[in-house]
Design a protein around this motif. Sequence first.
Motif, PDB file in Angstrom:
ATOM      1  N   ILE A  19       3.420  -5.359   1.396  1.00 59.09           N
ATOM      2  CA  ILE A  19       2.130  -5.037   1.806  1.00 59.09           C
ATOM      3  C   ILE A  19       1.905  -3.336   1.810  1.00 59.09           C
ATOM      4  O   ILE A  19       1.087  -2.837   1.699  1.00 59.09           O
ATOM      5  CB  ILE A  19       1.662  -5.523   2.843  1.00 59.09           C
ATOM      6  CG1 ILE A  19       2.634  -5.373   3.932  1.00 59.09           C
ATOM      7  CG2 ILE A  19       1.572  -7.117   2.538  1.00 59.09           C
ATOM      8  CD1 ILE A  19       1.940  -5.663   5.417  1.00 59.09           C
ATOM      9  N   ALA A  20       3.226  -2.594   1.766  1.00 61.23           N
ATOM     10  CA  ALA A  20       3.184  -1.116   2.136  1.00 61.23           C
ATOM     11  C   ALA A  20       4.492  -0.593   1.609  1.00 61.23           C
ATOM     12  O   ALA A  20       5.551  -1.283   1.598  1.00 61.23           O
ATOM     13  CB  ALA A  20       3.179  -0.662   3.434  1.00 61.23           C
ATOM     14  N   THR A  21       4.529   0.655   1.129  1.00 62.16           N
ATOM     15  CA  THR A  21       5.567   1.408   0.889  1.00 62.16           C
ATOM     16  C   THR A  21       5.560   2.776   1.463  1.00 62.16           C
ATOM     17  O   THR A  21       4.449   3.468   1.466  1.00 62.16           O
ATOM     18  CB  THR A  21       5.680   1.587  -0.678  1.00 62.16           C
ATOM     19  OG1 THR A  21       5.848   0.434  -1.239  1.00 62.16           O
ATOM     20  CG2 THR A  21       6.866   2.568  -1.243  1.00 62.16           C
ATOM     21  N   VAL A  22       6.879   3.306   1.918  1.00 68.88           N
ATOM     22  CA  VAL A  22       6.939   4.468   2.503  1.00 68.88           C
ATOM     23  C   VAL A  22       7.572   5.640   1.311  1.00 68.88           C
ATOM     24  O   VAL A  22       8.433   5.209   0.934  1.00 68.88           O
ATOM     25  CB  VAL A  22       7.700   4.691   3.780  1.00 68.88           C
ATOM     26  CG1 VAL A  22       8.107   6.100   4.214  1.00 68.88           C
ATOM     27  CG2 VAL A  22       7.108   3.631   4.576  1.00 68.88           C
ATOM     28  N   ARG A  23       6.745   6.558   1.023  1.00 66.03           N
ATOM     29  CA  ARG A  23       7.509   7.764   0.311  1.00 66.03           C
ATOM     30  C   ARG A  23       7.328   9.121   0.934  1.00 66.03           C
ATOM     31  O   ARG A  23       6.012   9.575   0.968  1.00 66.03           O
ATOM     32  CB  ARG A  23       6.543   7.711  -1.288  1.00 66.03           C
ATOM     33  CG  ARG A  23       7.211   6.774  -2.224  1.00 66.03           C
ATOM     34  CD  ARG A  23       6.502   6.961  -3.660  1.00 66.03           C
ATOM     35  NE  ARG A  23       5.630   5.918  -3.536  1.00 66.03           N
ATOM     36  CZ  ARG A  23       4.424   6.089  -4.370  1.00 66.03           C
ATOM     37  NH1 ARG A  23       4.347   7.112  -5.133  1.00 66.03           N
ATOM     38  NH2 ARG A  23       3.409   5.157  -4.484  1.00 66.03           N
ATOM     39  N   ASP A  26       4.043   9.989   3.194  1.00 69.01           N
ATOM     40  CA  ASP A  26       3.036   9.312   2.897  1.00 69.01           C
ATOM     41  C   ASP A  26       3.242   7.787   2.924  1.00 69.01           C
ATOM     42  O   ASP A  26       4.349   7.369   2.495  1.00 69.01           O
ATOM     43  CB  ASP A  26       2.576   9.884   1.495  1.00 69.01           C
ATOM     44  CG  ASP A  26       2.192  10.990   1.510  1.00 69.01           C
ATOM     45  OD1 ASP A  26       1.618  11.587   2.485  1.00 69.01           O
ATOM     46  OD2 ASP A  26       2.335  11.728   0.389  1.00 69.01           O
ATOM     47  N   ILE A  27       2.261   7.127   3.198  1.00 69.51           N
ATOM     48  CA  ILE A  27       2.368   5.570   3.253  1.00 69.51           C
ATOM     49  C   ILE A  27       1.273   4.994   2.322  1.00 69.51           C
ATOM     50  O   ILE A  27       0.129   5.360   2.307  1.00 69.51           O
ATOM     51  CB  ILE A  27       1.776   4.870   4.768  1.00 69.51           C
ATOM     52  CG1 ILE A  27       2.527   5.975   5.944  1.00 69.51           C
ATOM     53  CG2 ILE A  27       2.168   3.551   4.691  1.00 69.51           C
ATOM     54  CD1 ILE A  27       4.102   5.193   5.942  1.00 69.51           C
ATOM     55  N   PHE A  28       1.820   4.077   1.461  1.00 74.05           N
ATOM     56  CA  PHE A  28       0.866   3.579   0.459  1.00 74.05           C
ATOM     57  C   PHE A  28       0.916   2.138   0.606  1.00 74.05           C
ATOM     58  O   PHE A  28       1.684   1.510   1.043  1.00 74.05           O
ATOM     59  CB  PHE A  28       1.480   3.960  -0.948  1.00 74.05           C
ATOM     60  CG  PHE A  28       1.544   5.417  -1.442  1.00 74.05           C
ATOM     61  CD1 PHE A  28       0.497   5.994  -2.066  1.00 74.05           C
ATOM     62  CD2 PHE A  28       2.612   6.028  -1.025  1.00 74.05           C
ATOM     63  CE1 PHE A  28       0.431   7.487  -2.529  1.00 74.05           C
ATOM     64  CE2 PHE A  28       2.974   7.420  -1.231  1.00 74.05           C
ATOM     65  CZ  PHE A  28       1.515   8.078  -1.782  1.00 74.05           C
ATOM     66  N   ASP A  29      -0.463   1.400   0.265  1.00 70.83           N
ATOM     67  CA  ASP A  29      -0.662   0.005   0.302  1.00 70.83           C
ATOM     68  C   ASP A  29      -0.127  -0.358  -0.992  1.00 70.83           C
ATOM     69  O   ASP A  29       0.383   0.213  -1.858  1.00 70.83           O
ATOM     70  CB  ASP A  29      -2.082  -0.323   0.345  1.00 70.83           C
ATOM     71  CG  ASP A  29      -3.134   0.106  -0.714  1.00 70.83           C
ATOM     72  OD1 ASP A  29      -2.720   0.634  -1.594  1.00 70.83           O
ATOM     73  OD2 ASP A  29      -4.161  -0.040  -0.460  1.00 70.83           O
ATOM     74  N   GLU A  30      -0.109  -1.898  -1.297  1.00 69.94           N
ATOM     75  CA  GLU A  30       0.339  -2.569  -2.199  1.00 69.94           C
ATOM     76  C   GLU A  30      -0.312  -2.117  -3.547  1.00 69.94           C
ATOM     77  O   GLU A  30       0.271  -2.402  -4.544  1.00 69.94           O
ATOM     78  CB  GLU A  30       0.122  -4.148  -1.971  1.00 69.94           C
ATOM     79  CG  GLU A  30      -1.158  -4.731  -2.120  1.00 69.94           C
ATOM     80  CD  GLU A  30      -1.908  -4.559  -0.889  1.00 69.94           C
ATOM     81  OE1 GLU A  30      -3.129  -5.196  -0.820  1.00 69.94           O
ATOM     82  OE2 GLU A  30      -1.434  -3.915   0.132  1.00 69.94           O
TER      83      GLU A  30
END
Length: 95
Positions: A19-23, A26-30
Motif C-alpha cells: 500500500i505504500a513505498t518510501v523513496r 518521499d512517501i508514495f501510494d500503491e
Amino acid sequence: MTNYKMRGNDLFDSRNHKIATVRDNDIFDERHHKVATIRGNDIYDERHHKVATVRGSDVYDEHNSKISSLSDVKKTIDGAMGGVTVVSLWLFFVR
C-alpha cells in the motif's frame, strides 16, 4: 497481531498487498502518487502543507496537539524501524 507490516521500504496490509513505498524523503501510494514528504522532523502532504511534527518520542499535529507517541505508532506496524518515516506511513495509511 498487527494489520500492517514493513518489509524494506514497503508497507503491506494484512492481505500482503503493498500500500505504500518510501523513496528518499518521499512517501508514495500503491499507484506511485506522492502522498507525503519528510523534511527533518516535519511531515508535509502532497500540497506541501505541514501535517505533523515528531518531537522526541511524541507526534504532534499541525496545531501542536499531541496525537500519538512513537511507541504506539510502532505497535501498529510490524517490523517498523525508524521514526519520522514510520509516523508518516501511520498518518497517511494506517490511522
